[in-house]
Design a protein around this motif. Structure first.
Motif, PDB file in Angstrom:
ATOM      1  N   ASP A 110      -4.388   1.574   6.462  1.00 49.72           N
ATOM      2  CA  ASP A 110      -4.677   2.801   7.209  1.00 49.72           C
ATOM      3  C   ASP A 110      -3.602   3.838   6.909  1.00 49.72           C
ATOM      4  OD1 ASP A 110      -6.693   1.255   8.544  1.00 49.72           O
ATOM      5  OD2 ASP A 110      -5.108   0.448   9.842  1.00 49.72           O
ATOM      6  N   GLY A 111      -4.014   5.012   6.474  1.00 55.42           N
ATOM      7  CA  GLY A 111      -3.069   6.081   6.202  1.00 55.42           C
ATOM      8  C   GLY A 111      -2.448   6.024   4.822  1.00 55.42           C
TER       9      GLY A 111
ATOM     10  N   VAL B 195       0.512  -9.775  11.658  1.00 54.62           N
ATOM     11  CA  VAL B 195       1.877  -9.412  12.069  1.00 54.62           C
ATOM     12  C   VAL B 195       2.794  -9.333  10.857  1.00 54.62           C
ATOM     13  CG1 VAL B 195       3.902 -10.238  13.321  1.00 54.62           C
ATOM     14  CG2 VAL B 195       1.657 -10.310  14.414  1.00 54.62           C
ATOM     15  N   GLY B 196       2.661 -10.288   9.933  1.00 55.94           N
ATOM     16  CA  GLY B 196       3.495 -10.272   8.736  1.00 55.94           C
ATOM     17  C   GLY B 196       3.258  -9.045   7.886  1.00 55.94           C
ATOM     18  N   PHE B 197       1.994  -8.695   7.681  1.00 56.86           N
ATOM     19  CA  PHE B 197       1.682  -7.512   6.880  1.00 56.86           C
ATOM     20  C   PHE B 197       2.112  -6.232   7.588  1.00 56.86           C
ATOM     21  CE2 PHE B 197      -1.558 -10.209   4.644  1.00 56.86           C
ATOM     22  CZ  PHE B 197      -1.004 -10.063   3.383  1.00 56.86           C
ATOM     23  N   THR B 198       1.951  -6.200   8.897  1.00 59.22           N
ATOM     24  CA  THR B 198       2.356  -5.020   9.656  1.00 59.22           C
ATOM     25  C   THR B 198       3.861  -4.797   9.551  1.00 59.22           C
ATOM     26  OG1 THR B 198       0.534  -5.297  11.238  1.00 59.22           O
ATOM     27  CG2 THR B 198       2.411  -3.975  11.950  1.00 59.22           C
TER      28      THR B 198
ATOM     29  N   ALA C 111       5.772  -5.809   7.105  1.00 53.48           N
ATOM     30  CA  ALA C 111       6.081  -5.408   5.732  1.00 53.48           C
ATOM     31  C   ALA C 111       5.804  -3.928   5.527  1.00 53.48           C
ATOM     32  CB  ALA C 111       5.257  -6.243   4.744  1.00 53.48           C
ATOM     33  N   LEU C 112       4.711  -3.437   6.099  1.00 50.05           N
ATOM     34  CA  LEU C 112       4.383  -2.017   5.969  1.00 50.05           C
ATOM     35  C   LEU C 112       5.386  -1.146   6.725  1.00 50.05           C
ATOM     36  CD1 LEU C 112       0.494  -2.190   6.339  1.00 50.05           C
ATOM     37  CD2 LEU C 112       1.792  -1.702   4.259  1.00 50.05           C
ATOM     38  N   GLU C 113       5.829  -1.609   7.892  1.00 45.08           N
ATOM     39  CA  GLU C 113       6.830  -0.847   8.658  1.00 45.08           C
ATOM     40  C   GLU C 113       8.139  -0.740   7.895  1.00 45.08           C
ATOM     41  OE1 GLU C 113       7.126  -2.883  12.352  1.00 45.08           O
ATOM     42  OE2 GLU C 113       5.331  -1.934  13.228  1.00 45.08           O
ATOM     43  N   SER C 114       8.469  -1.770   7.110  1.00 45.32           N
ATOM     44  CA  SER C 114       9.734  -1.756   6.369  1.00 45.32           C
ATOM     45  C   SER C 114       9.752  -0.716   5.256  1.00 45.32           C
ATOM     46  CB  SER C 114       9.996  -3.143   5.769  1.00 45.32           C
ATOM     47  OG  SER C 114       9.061  -3.440   4.743  1.00 45.32           O
ATOM     48  N   THR C 115       8.575  -0.197   4.880  1.00 40.69           N
ATOM     49  CA  THR C 115       8.531   0.816   3.819  1.00 40.69           C
ATOM     50  C   THR C 115       8.938   2.191   4.315  1.00 40.69           C
ATOM     51  OG1 THR C 115       6.194   1.359   4.230  1.00 40.69           O
ATOM     52  CG2 THR C 115       6.662  -0.463   2.705  1.00 40.69           C
ATOM     53  N   GLY C 116       8.952   2.385   5.651  1.00 41.99           N
ATOM     54  CA  GLY C 116       9.317   3.674   6.209  1.00 41.99           C
ATOM     55  C   GLY C 116       8.158   4.651   6.284  1.00 41.99           C
ATOM     56  N   HIS C 117       6.965   4.233   5.896  1.00 39.28           N
ATOM     57  CA  HIS C 117       5.787   5.097   5.977  1.00 39.28           C
ATOM     58  C   HIS C 117       4.920   4.696   7.170  1.00 39.28           C
ATOM     59  CE1 HIS C 117       6.705   6.845   2.066  1.00 39.28           C
ATOM     60  NE2 HIS C 117       6.775   5.630   1.549  1.00 39.28           N
ATOM     61  N   SER C 118       4.184   5.664   7.691  1.00 35.52           N
ATOM     62  CA  SER C 118       3.305   5.401   8.837  1.00 35.52           C
ATOM     63  C   SER C 118       1.975   4.838   8.351  1.00 35.52           C
ATOM     64  CB  SER C 118       3.082   6.692   9.631  1.00 35.52           C
ATOM     65  OG  SER C 118       4.314   7.195  10.119  1.00 35.52           O
ATOM     66  N   VAL C 119       2.047   3.650   7.794  1.00 36.70           N
ATOM     67  CA  VAL C 119       0.857   2.981   7.263  1.00 36.70           C
ATOM     68  C   VAL C 119       0.679   1.654   7.986  1.00 36.70           C
ATOM     69  CG1 VAL C 119      -0.255   1.996   5.229  1.00 36.70           C
ATOM     70  CG2 VAL C 119       1.136   4.060   5.012  1.00 36.70           C
ATOM     71  N   THR C 120      -0.518   1.401   8.434  1.00 34.98           N
ATOM     72  CA  THR C 120      -0.852   0.128   9.083  1.00 34.98           C
ATOM     73  C   THR C 120      -1.980  -0.546   8.298  1.00 34.98           C
ATOM     74  OG1 THR C 120      -2.425   1.243  10.561  1.00 34.98           O
ATOM     75  CG2 THR C 120      -0.156   0.972  11.346  1.00 34.98           C
ATOM     76  N   CYS C 121      -2.427  -1.683   8.784  1.00 40.27           N
ATOM     77  CA  CYS C 121      -3.531  -2.357   8.095  1.00 40.27           C
ATOM     78  C   CYS C 121      -4.576  -2.823   9.082  1.00 40.27           C
ATOM     79  CB  CYS C 121      -3.022  -3.501   7.226  1.00 40.27           C
ATOM     80  SG  CYS C 121      -2.875  -5.097   7.991  1.00 40.27           S
ATOM     81  N   SER C 122      -5.828  -2.631   8.692  1.00 42.31           N
ATOM     82  CA  SER C 122      -6.963  -3.158   9.438  1.00 42.31           C
ATOM     83  C   SER C 122      -7.433  -4.411   8.724  1.00 42.31           C
ATOM     84  CB  SER C 122      -8.101  -2.132   9.504  1.00 42.31           C
ATOM     85  OG  SER C 122      -7.710  -0.987  10.226  1.00 42.31           O
ATOM     86  N   MET C 123      -7.793  -5.425   9.490  1.00 44.18           N
ATOM     87  CA  MET C 123      -8.115  -6.728   8.905  1.00 44.18           C
ATOM     88  C   MET C 123      -9.359  -7.315   9.554  1.00 44.18           C
ATOM     89  SD  MET C 123      -5.691 -10.111   9.170  1.00 44.18           S
ATOM     90  CE  MET C 123      -6.430 -11.688   9.614  1.00 44.18           C
ATOM     91  N   GLY C 124     -10.252  -7.815   8.709  1.00 49.30           N
ATOM     92  CA  GLY C 124     -11.410  -8.565   9.172  1.00 49.30           C
ATOM     93  C   GLY C 124     -11.341  -9.963   8.595  1.00 49.30           C
TER      94      GLY C 124
ATOM     95  N   ARG D 117     -12.760   1.643  12.079  1.00 48.84           N
ATOM     96  CA  ARG D 117     -13.505   2.719  12.723  1.00 48.84           C
ATOM     97  C   ARG D 117     -13.142   2.856  14.203  1.00 48.84           C
ATOM     98  NH1 ARG D 117     -18.006   0.817  11.681  1.00 48.84           N
ATOM     99  NH2 ARG D 117     -18.333  -0.275  13.656  1.00 48.84           N
ATOM    100  N   ASP D 118     -12.888   1.740  14.883  1.00 49.75           N
ATOM    101  CA  ASP D 118     -12.698   1.773  16.333  1.00 49.75           C
ATOM    102  C   ASP D 118     -11.235   1.931  16.755  1.00 49.75           C
ATOM    103  OD1 ASP D 118     -15.418   1.424  16.516  1.00 49.75           O
ATOM    104  OD2 ASP D 118     -15.296  -0.749  16.765  1.00 49.75           O
ATOM    105  N   THR D 119     -10.365   1.068  16.212  1.00 44.69           N
ATOM    106  CA  THR D 119      -8.989   1.045  16.716  1.00 44.69           C
ATOM    107  C   THR D 119      -7.926   1.238  15.639  1.00 44.69           C
ATOM    108  OG1 THR D 119      -8.820  -1.365  16.439  1.00 44.69           O
ATOM    109  CG2 THR D 119      -9.683  -0.545  18.540  1.00 44.69           C
ATOM    110  N   LYS D 120      -8.183   0.813  14.430  1.00 47.08           N
ATOM    111  CA  LYS D 120      -7.201   0.738  13.344  1.00 47.08           C
ATOM    112  C   LYS D 120      -6.056  -0.201  13.744  1.00 47.08           C
ATOM    113  CE  LYS D 120      -7.981   5.373  11.403  1.00 47.08           C
ATOM    114  NZ  LYS D 120      -8.572   4.918  10.145  1.00 47.08           N
ATOM    115  N   ALA D 121      -5.250  -0.556  12.796  1.00 42.07           N
ATOM    116  CA  ALA D 121      -4.040  -1.347  13.048  1.00 42.07           C
ATOM    117  C   ALA D 121      -4.321  -2.597  13.868  1.00 42.07           C
ATOM    118  CB  ALA D 121      -2.979  -0.499  13.729  1.00 42.07           C
TER     119      ALA D 121
END
Length: 317
Positions: A176-177, A240-243, A245-258, A286-290
């Motif tokens: 996301d983002g 949680v692990g991927f989230t 890892a994304l936070e450690s990049t310093g960018h406002s990017v999250t991940c949606s997972m199915g 579409r509904d919540t992201k992250a």
């Protein structure tokens, strides 16, 4: 256009037709050695039956076992087979002519040089072949599996899982983002973010699991669930692990997972599992992201020990 791409990327993987190199690689070492020995004996037998006056007549045929040995094993093994065949050829010459003169000895040496050149060419080609095949199966940017190879390995994991007590978890991810990172900081920053996500994924899976990039900022993972693992806990650990890892990049990017669970005896194909996980992932996006959504492979799904409740949607921690 987006729907066309999603249909293409989640299509059923069709294996390529039979090829000699695949057949040779499928042989066990013992079977490969039997093939080398059997072909050498057959060629020597033909050489003897035709009563060749020199090794020149049987030489081209003798290259076949050498090439097989070099392809299936290595250069040293191929040269060992070559020396054995030269010795066998010398025995045939002795049996046919009763002696080995100087010209025959020179012919044997020349033939050994030819065998060595052939062995070197086949060995180098095998090295290049393996290198190119590895590159063809990997995503060039992240180093993880590409879409085609992920589907191939996932199919291989699913087939035995249907006949034994081995549940599997298939997860599909979308960042996301991510587009905003490319637009604001450039594609190099986006590439580094994808590489960070891929490195985290490799650390979260076992040797028998597979993880690949499906294209763009979308990834898929298929992992084996042990008898002591609960699917929601595993799905949450992945997210949680991927989230993190994304936070450690310093960018406002999250991940949606199915994610979907495939249990032993489940008739769902890889195409159906990926389509279901993809739909769950886009519902979260579409509904919540992250967050992540977890369900069985094909509702209704009732495996209380693995998944309770049947469908679960969580937000990122």
């Amino acid at each position: 256009m987006r729907e066309d791409y999603r249909s293409q990327r989640s299509g059923v993987f069709k294996p390529t037709s039979f090829s000699p190199e695949q057949w040779l690689d499928s042989l066990t070492p013992v079977a490969a050695w039997r093939l080398v020995v059997f072909s050498s004996i057959c060629i020597a037998g033909l050489d003897w039956l035709f009563q060749a006056s020199s090794i020149h007549n049987g030489g081209p045929l003798y290259m076949l076992p050498i090439c097989i040995a070099c392809w299936r094993f290595d250069f040293k093994t191929g040269m060992s087979v070559a020396v054995a065949e030269i010795t066998l050829s010398a025995v045939i010459l002795l049996g046919v002519s009763g002696h080995l003169d100087g010209s025959a000895m020179i012919g044997l040496v020349v033939q050994l040089i030819k065998f060595g050149c052939a062995a070197g060419i086949v060995s180098r080609f095998r090295q290049s072949f393996d290198r190119e095949r590895l590159l063809a199966r990997r995503d060039w940017m992240t180093g993880i599996l590409n879409r085609q190879e992920f589907q191939r390995q996932a199919e291989a994991m699913l087939a035995p899982a249907k006949t034994r007590n081995q549940p599997l978890l298939l997860a599909y991810f979308d960042l996301d983002g991510f587009k905003a990172v490319n637009d604001r900081f450039g594609h190099q920053a986006g590439d580094r973010l994808l590489q960070c996500f891929a490195e985290e994924g490799k650390s979260l899976i076992g040797l028998e699991d597979c993880f690949g990039r499906m294209g763009g900022d979308e990834f898929a993972m298929l992992i084996k669930l042990s008898k002591t693992e609960c699917a929601p806990e595993v799905a949450e650990r992945l997210h949680v692990g991927f989230t993190a890892a994304l936070e450690s990049t310093g960018h406002s990017v999250t991940c949606s997972m199915g994610a979907v669970v495939a249990v032993p005896g489940d008739s769902a194909s890889l195409h159906e599992l990926m389509r279901h996980a993809d739909q769950l992932m886009y519902a979260v996006k579409r509904d919540t992201k992250a967050g992540f959504s977890l369900a069985g492979s094909a509702p209704p799904f009732d495996v209380e020990s693995l998944l309770s409740p049947t469908h679960q949607v969580c937000s990122a921690v």
